[in-house]
Design an enzyme around this catalytic site. Structure first.
Site, PDB file in Angstrom:
ATOM      1  N   TYR A  12      25.298  14.647  36.372  1.00 50.05           N
ATOM      2  CA  TYR A  12      24.713  15.941  36.715  1.00 50.05           C
ATOM      3  C   TYR A  12      23.839  16.370  35.543  1.00 50.05           C
ATOM      4  O   TYR A  12      24.270  16.316  34.392  1.00 50.05           O
ATOM      5  CB  TYR A  12      25.832  16.958  36.954  1.00 50.05           C
ATOM      6  CG  TYR A  12      25.364  18.354  37.284  1.00 50.05           C
ATOM      7  CD1 TYR A  12      24.831  18.648  38.539  1.00 50.05           C
ATOM      8  CD2 TYR A  12      25.477  19.388  36.347  1.00 50.05           C
ATOM      9  CE1 TYR A  12      24.416  19.942  38.850  1.00 50.05           C
ATOM     10  CE2 TYR A  12      25.064  20.674  36.657  1.00 50.05           C
ATOM     11  CZ  TYR A  12      24.541  20.938  37.905  1.00 50.05           C
ATOM     12  OH  TYR A  12      24.138  22.219  38.213  1.00 50.05           O
ATOM     13  N   ASP A  39      21.153  12.952  28.075  1.00 44.81           N
ATOM     14  CA  ASP A  39      21.510  14.339  28.359  1.00 44.81           C
ATOM     15  C   ASP A  39      22.797  14.623  27.592  1.00 44.81           C
ATOM     16  O   ASP A  39      23.899  14.268  28.025  1.00 44.81           O
ATOM     17  CB  ASP A  39      21.703  14.520  29.867  1.00 44.81           C
ATOM     18  CG  ASP A  39      22.103  15.952  30.209  1.00 44.81           C
ATOM     19  OD1 ASP A  39      22.405  16.714  29.279  1.00 44.81           O
ATOM     20  OD2 ASP A  39      22.127  16.282  31.410  1.00 44.81           O
ATOM     21  N   LYS A  59      24.909  24.285  25.929  1.00 47.20           N
ATOM     22  CA  LYS A  59      26.308  24.600  25.631  1.00 47.20           C
ATOM     23  C   LYS A  59      26.551  24.943  24.146  1.00 47.20           C
ATOM     24  O   LYS A  59      26.317  26.042  23.728  1.00 47.20           O
ATOM     25  CB  LYS A  59      27.221  23.483  26.120  1.00 47.20           C
ATOM     26  CG  LYS A  59      27.067  23.265  27.658  1.00 47.20           C
ATOM     27  CD  LYS A  59      28.192  22.492  28.246  1.00 47.20           C
ATOM     28  CE  LYS A  59      27.939  22.075  29.691  1.00 47.20           C
ATOM     29  NZ  LYS A  59      28.301  23.033  30.710  1.00 47.20           N
TER      30      LYS A  59
END
Ligand code: HOZ
Length: 428
Positions: free
Chosen positions: A145, A240, A268
């Protein structure tokens, strides 16, 4: 059973004004059923909900809270920043310091652009990859994702997998036809895409440790193989590291596994709990971004003073704490071993993959190496386990397709209490 009166009242109000009552789908607990606890406050490794239930937290806001909740230094940095203005839409000293800090900590970064979320970071990195290569195809991995930009919502992980809609309506056939999927840990499937699309793959984007189909570590040679295949074809390799950045090592997965991508995306942890993303990489590539180059990308709140204050404070603390990754590794290993013993003692088939402080539990009879394995795990067993843990005061991600996170605020006692609860939950 935990008391849920106030959470239930809030959920009843929420569904009237927000889809599913939430602002991000997994939070609605549809995969596991029941009422999501509405959180009132958090401190260190603990969350308290609006009904007064306390939990040991393994979600950590889905990754950012590496130092635990309400870390005093980060809170103070944000407070001080707020007193001098919330947003200017103009350059500031602190965003330079944050960019310098990120570049100094992540091996492959020479230049970085701050954005507001991981989704923005991945979307922008792919635009740059297409522009830099003059090619159109993006190769990703089933169950990975990369946020909810169009190119990524084909066989996606996280909430998309949780709700059985890995390929979202609303993505046009044209966009979908520019995305190809391969299987994680399967270089042959990657080579097949390259053979079928000679000199037309702009980039391979990968979560170096897959964290949105549970937690799936890369097998030896997989990331190295991606590097070789992309390099020989002239495609770019994008890591990623929204989840793994500053999590699995100070310099992220690229440091831990010793593989250098062309571009990296972050989110994050770099925001310390506030909304920040970043993408960066080689200087020659990043100089194609506007205003130096023609690839356009912008944002009113990019480099926001509060978010950069939180991120800088967090990264500074991490950078200065020599032993933090050893401590996280030890806590992770303790939890992994405890959960594996609990499964074995109960005679329940399962596996607990882990990389550093990132892990999950699959009720699976076979090792989980890719999406097809994760999807075959026993969802009903997970649902029962999840609720038993929640009732015992352990807050896990409400989906088997999410990773769990340990913070530096967790103690060995927290881990042991979690293992004790898991022993009961697994026995059923
Ligand atoms: N997609 C996120 C986890 N992989 C969930 C974000 C959230 O619900 O806050």
């Amino acid at each position: 059973m935990n008391k849920i009166d106030r959470s239930l009242t809030l959920l009843t109000r929420a569904v009237k004004v927000m889809p599913g009552g939430v602002n991000s789908p997994v939070r609605a607990y549809r995969a596991v059923g029941g009422t999501p606890p509405f959180i009132e406050s958090a401190n260190g490794a603990r969350l308290t909900d609006v009904d007064g239930n306390e939990y040991i937290d393994y979600v950590g806001s889905w990754g950012p809270m590496l130092l635990g909740h309400a870390c005093p230094a980060v809170v103070e940095a944000v407070r001080e920043a707020a007193l001098t203005g919330m947003s200017f839409g103009a350059p500031t000293e602190r965003e330079v310091e944050l960019a310098e800090k990120i570049v100094s900590m992540v091996p492959s970064l020479e230049s970085v652009r701050l954005v507001n979320s991981g989704t923005e970071a991945t979307m922008s990195a792919v635009r740059l990859a297409r522009a830099a290569t003059g090619r159109r195809i993006v190769l990703k991995f089933e169950g990975c994702y990369h946020g909810h930009a169009y190119s990524f919502l084909i066989k996606a992980g996280s909430g998309a997998a949780t709700f059985g809609e890995p390929s979202s309506p609303g993505v046009t056939p044209g966009t979908a036809s520019d995305t190809r999927n391969a299987a994680f840990n399967d270089l042959e499937s990657v080579e097949a895409v390259f053979s079928a699309n000679p000199r037309n793959v702009a980039c391979v984007i990968v979560e170096p440790v897959a964290g949105n189909m549970g937690c799936v570590p890369p097998e030896p040679g997989f990331l190295e193989g991606l590097r070789e295949i992309t390099e020989s074809d002239g495609a770019l390799l994008i890591f990623d590291e929204v989840m793994t950045g500053f999590r699995v090592a100070k310099g992220g997965a690229q440091e831990r596994y010793g593989v250098t991508p062309d571009l990296t995306t972050h989110g994050k942890i770099i925001g310390g709990g506030l909304p920040v993303g970043a993408y960066g990489g080689r200087k020659d590539l990043m100089e194609q971004i506007s205003p130096v180059g023609p690839v356009y990308q912008a944002g009113t709140l990019s480099g926001n003073p509060l978010a950069t204050a939180a991120g800088l404070s967090m990264l500074t603390r991490i950078d200065e704490d020599e032993g933090i990754y050893d401590r996280l590794e030890a806590l992770g290993a303790r939890l992994q071993a405890g959960l594996e013993d609990a499964l074995a003692d109960a005679g329940v088939e399962g596996t607990v993959p882990r990389v550093g402080s990132m892990l999950c539990l699959y009720f699976s009879e076979r090792p989980v190496r890719r999406w097809s394995d994760a999807a075959a795990a026993d969802a009903e067993k997970f649902r029962r386990y999840f609720h038993a843990m929640l009732d015992a005061g352990i807050y896990l991600a409400p989906s088997a397709f999410e990773a769990g996170f340990i913070s530096a605020a967790h103690t060995e006692d927290d881990i042991d209490a979690t293992i004790a609860a898991a022993r009961e939950a697994i026995r059923g």
